[in-house]
Design a protein around this motif. Sequence first.
Motif, mmCIF file in Angstrom:
data_model
loop_
_atom_site.group_PDB
_atom_site.id
_atom_site.type_symbol
_atom_site.label_atom_id
_atom_site.label_comp_id
_atom_site.label_asym_id
_atom_site.label_seq_id
_atom_site.Cartn_x
_atom_site.Cartn_y
_atom_site.Cartn_z
ATOM 1 N N PRO A 1 0.820 -1.227 0.000
ATOM 2 C CA PRO A 1 0.000 0.000 0.000
ATOM 3 C C PRO A 1 0.853 1.276 0.000
ATOM 4 N N LEU B 1 -13.532 -3.881 -6.569
ATOM 5 C CA LEU B 1 -12.920 -3.504 -5.296
ATOM 6 C C LEU B 1 -11.581 -2.807 -5.534
ATOM 7 N N MET B 2 -10.756 -3.355 -6.422
ATOM 8 C CA MET B 2 -9.459 -2.746 -6.705
ATOM 9 C C MET B 2 -9.622 -1.358 -7.325
ATOM 10 N N LEU C 1 -10.427 0.986 -4.519
ATOM 11 C CA LEU C 1 -9.216 1.233 -3.725
ATOM 12 C C LEU C 1 -8.252 2.148 -4.475
ATOM 13 N N PRO D 1 -0.769 -5.814 -5.262
ATOM 14 C CA PRO D 1 -1.901 -5.186 -4.579
ATOM 15 C C PRO D 1 -3.126 -6.110 -4.498
ATOM 16 N N THR E 1 -4.884 -7.365 -0.996
ATOM 17 C CA THR E 1 -6.331 -7.196 -0.843
ATOM 18 C C THR E 1 -7.003 -8.535 -0.553
#
Length: 161
Positions: A28, A74-75, A78, A136, A140
């Motif tokens: 992150p 979702l990605m 984010l 990533p 996640t």
Amino acid sequence: MTLAQHLAKYGEYHRDHRNVLTHALGIPMIVLAVEVLLARPALPLGGFALTPAIVLSALAAVWYLRLDLKMGTLMTVLLAIFVAIGAQIAAISTAAWIGGGIGLFVLGWAFQFLGHHYEGRKPAFVDDLRGLLVGPLFVTAEALWAMGLAKDLKREVEVAA
């Protein structure tokens, strides 16, 4: 290659729990660093500021969405959050933009290399550059699994491994 196959392949490089933990911190930071550093320049486009961060994130989001609609959505959310945070940091001052971006980038990679020291194995992206996008996703997915979510995906990854 499916989402589960990408996660299984990436997971082969990340079996040590300390490595997974350092990635949960470092990835992150790296993503945010990239968003900060690419938040400038901003090209005014009809009341909207187009930045390299938005372009890169949109391309990554397309890849994630093509891989899997749910996880891709979702990605994308984010990434949008990270783009917004990156823009806010970049807007503080030039020192915050450069110093914050580089500081996050260096610290994030330090966590990565510490984790791979524990793992005793090179990072996944060395063998496949897609690992830079899968990282990533991996973090996640691990977070979802830690919360008891995405159990079907976890089973698929275990089968693919």
